[in-house]
Design an enzyme around this catalytic site. Sequence first.
Site, short mmCIF file in Angstrom:
data_model
loop_
_atom_site.label_atom_id
_atom_site.label_comp_id
_atom_site.label_asym_id
_atom_site.label_seq_id
_atom_site.Cartn_x
_atom_site.Cartn_y
_atom_site.Cartn_z
N LYS A 25 -43.64 -41.96 -29.84
CA LYS A 25 -42.32 -41.51 -29.40
C LYS A 25 -41.67 -40.83 -30.61
O LYS A 25 -41.05 -41.49 -31.45
CB LYS A 25 -41.49 -42.72 -28.95
CG LYS A 25 -40.39 -42.41 -27.97
CD LYS A 25 -39.36 -41.42 -28.41
CE LYS A 25 -38.22 -41.99 -29.21
NZ LYS A 25 -37.27 -40.93 -29.66
N CYS A 57 -36.57 -40.54 -47.03
CA CYS A 57 -36.27 -41.95 -47.25
C CYS A 57 -36.48 -42.37 -48.69
O CYS A 57 -35.77 -43.20 -49.22
CB CYS A 57 -37.13 -42.80 -46.32
SG CYS A 57 -38.88 -42.41 -46.50
N GLU A 91 -40.45 -49.08 -41.51
CA GLU A 91 -40.26 -48.16 -42.65
C GLU A 91 -38.84 -47.62 -42.54
O GLU A 91 -38.57 -46.74 -41.72
CB GLU A 91 -41.27 -47.01 -42.58
CG GLU A 91 -42.71 -47.43 -42.81
CD GLU A 91 -43.03 -47.72 -44.27
OE1 GLU A 91 -42.11 -47.67 -45.11
OE2 GLU A 91 -44.20 -48.01 -44.55
N GLU A 151 -26.98 -44.75 -48.05
CA GLU A 151 -27.93 -43.65 -47.94
C GLU A 151 -27.22 -42.46 -47.30
O GLU A 151 -26.76 -42.54 -46.16
CB GLU A 151 -29.12 -44.09 -47.07
CG GLU A 151 -30.21 -43.06 -46.97
CD GLU A 151 -31.31 -43.46 -45.99
OE1 GLU A 151 -31.00 -43.94 -44.88
OE2 GLU A 151 -32.49 -43.30 -46.35
P1 NAD Z 1 -33.23 -43.20 -36.18
O1 NAD Z 1 -33.35 -44.65 -36.39
O2 NAD Z 1 -31.97 -42.69 -35.61
O3 NAD Z 1 -34.37 -42.67 -35.22
C1 NAD Z 1 -35.75 -42.90 -35.49
C2 NAD Z 1 -36.49 -42.95 -34.17
O4 NAD Z 1 -36.01 -44.08 -33.43
C3 NAD Z 1 -36.28 -41.73 -33.28
O5 NAD Z 1 -37.48 -41.45 -32.61
C4 NAD Z 1 -35.23 -42.21 -32.31
O6 NAD Z 1 -35.23 -41.53 -31.08
C5 NAD Z 1 -35.62 -43.66 -32.13
N1 NAD Z 1 -34.54 -44.52 -31.67
C6 NAD Z 1 -33.21 -44.37 -31.87
N2 NAD Z 1 -32.53 -45.38 -31.27
C7 NAD Z 1 -33.45 -46.18 -30.68
C8 NAD Z 1 -33.38 -47.37 -29.92
N3 NAD Z 1 -32.23 -47.95 -29.63
N4 NAD Z 1 -34.55 -47.92 -29.49
C9 NAD Z 1 -35.74 -47.36 -29.80
N5 NAD Z 1 -35.86 -46.22 -30.50
C10 NAD Z 1 -34.74 -45.64 -30.95
O7 NAD Z 1 -33.57 -42.54 -37.58
P2 NAD Z 1 -33.50 -40.99 -37.94
O8 NAD Z 1 -32.08 -40.63 -38.07
O9 NAD Z 1 -34.37 -40.22 -37.00
O10 NAD Z 1 -34.23 -40.97 -39.36
C11 NAD Z 1 -33.54 -41.13 -40.55
C12 NAD Z 1 -33.76 -42.53 -41.10
O11 NAD Z 1 -35.15 -42.79 -41.20
C13 NAD Z 1 -33.23 -42.68 -42.49
O12 NAD Z 1 -32.57 -43.90 -42.61
C14 NAD Z 1 -34.48 -42.67 -43.36
O13 NAD Z 1 -34.34 -43.31 -44.58
C15 NAD Z 1 -35.47 -43.32 -42.48
N6 NAD Z 1 -36.83 -42.96 -42.85
C16 NAD Z 1 -37.63 -43.89 -43.43
C17 NAD Z 1 -38.92 -43.55 -43.82
C18 NAD Z 1 -39.83 -44.55 -44.47
O14 NAD Z 1 -41.03 -44.31 -44.50
N7 NAD Z 1 -39.35 -45.68 -44.98
C19 NAD Z 1 -39.39 -42.27 -43.61
C20 NAD Z 1 -38.54 -41.35 -43.01
C21 NAD Z 1 -37.26 -41.72 -42.62
#
Ligand code: NAD
Length: 473
Positions: free
Chosen positions: A173, A282, A248, A377
């Site tokens: 997803k 991240c 992550e 962040e």
């Molecule tokens: P997000 O949590 O908003 O979304 C990530 C994914 O989760 C998307 O596919 C989104 O549609 C899904 N999602 C959102 N709400 C959900 C729910 N209630 N139930 C299930 N799935 C849901 O994050 P983002 O804004 O897309 O990404 C940015 C964040 O990701 C930052 O905090 C960044 O640090 C982190 N990040 C971490 C890593 C790592 O490897 N540690 C890598 C990249 C990004």
Amino acid sequence: MTTRHEHWIQGKAVPPANGAYLPTLDPATREAGDEIAAGTSADVDHAVASAAAAQPAWAAASGAERSAVLHRVADAIEADAETLMELERACTGKIPAQLRSELDMSAGYFRYYAGILRTHHGRTIDLGHDNHTYTRLEPYGVVAAITPWNLPLNQACRALAPALAVGNAVVAKPSELTSASTVRLARLATEAGLPDGLLNVVTGTGPEVGSPLASHPVVRRIMFTGSVATGRALGHIAADRLIPMTLELGGKSPLVVFADADLDRAVGAAVTAIAMNSGQVCSATTRLLVEASAHDEVVARVADAVGRLEPGVDFGPIITEAQFHSVLGHFAAAEAEGAVPVTGGSGYADGPGAKGLYVRPTVYAGVRPDLRIAREEVFGPVMVTMPFADEADALAIANDTEYGLVAGVWSGDVARGLRLAERIDAGQVAVNGGALTIETPFGGFKQSGYGREKGIEALHDYAQVKTISLSIR
Ligand code: NAD
């Protein structure tokens, strides 16, 4: 005409059950882009059923057979590079060098796990002549991979390659902002010989697709990359269902620079932390801690270098209007708390940067560690700097965060660099620019998550260990 990207289920493009689609946006121009299928739980059910049906035969194949398929997937990604990079660019506005490096990493994950799956097995346990006892790495079955928008194809491949390598089937997803490349990947994988149903992609929002996917009774493991808030919500689901997950999450990582460091290289690392993907990474080391005697010089050099970065050439836009305003909101909060940037601190009023969602590379110098801008962040091209007095002070500031994803240390005294690296609470620490690659395990301490991606560790994380013991008396 707008292109529509359907789900990929059971080896073919499948329109959404409810017939609805979501728009995407090119943040470099603010123009509307392709549409993606707006999935619902009906699509999730279809994809999970396909995955469950396909998985046993895949798990029964030999490592050599799975490896051959994964190598062909890597070949297909490389051969399709231009299309994949264009799909990614269209919804992220990434600059060419960033696109290329993510594409190479994406193929690299399949190549790496295709290789190591043939060398990593269970072990035999010597219980004396009366027994033959051994372990097997067995797949979970159906794995859900929920990924973010910042490095879309790269994050997907990082999860999918090891999950598939050990014999799982996957329902992916991707972020609703950046789904097209992951759908294309699944098509390429099918065409490369990955059996139908092993890699399914259901696109749509978190609540409509991510949540039902994580809750689906047939899904036996969750891999999530994204924000702390979503990770926590999914963690509740996983805890309730008693299934394991990898989280992550975010970071506010320190870059510690001692006065005796190679300052040219240390300044370069700080500039990269701001510029790479506009800080929407991240692992970006966005807290620059500099030994007091070198602080002002290092800050001046970093500010000068980032002030010369050009939008659309050296760095890309912020992903969405909402995220753009979130970064500007951090500037407003910093101002309210009395912090003044030495460079940046706004969007662009004119020039190429004004056309898209570009934020000026920004440095706040000598900030108090309790300010929001120093603790939260930002996920934009924004760095804070803080002077430190000595090694103990540097360590205390470095660890003064809820996060623990990565850290960098720069020092001419290598023993001091390693001393600090061993005491910083983070999943990975680079000393003097040490490389962190596909081979090196990646993951968080503290609120940055748990479980490990990359390296042999990911292969083990996507497998469960079974012990078999035979009496041979
Ligand atoms: P997000 O949590 O908003 O979304 C990530 C994914 O989760 C998307 O596919 C989104 O549609 C899904 N999602 C959102 N709400 C959900 C729910 N209630 N139930 C299930 N799935 C849901 O994050 P983002 O804004 O897309 O990404 C940015 C964040 O990701 C930052 O905090 C960044 O640090 C982190 N990040 C971490 C890593 C790592 O490897 N540690 C890598 C990249 C990004």
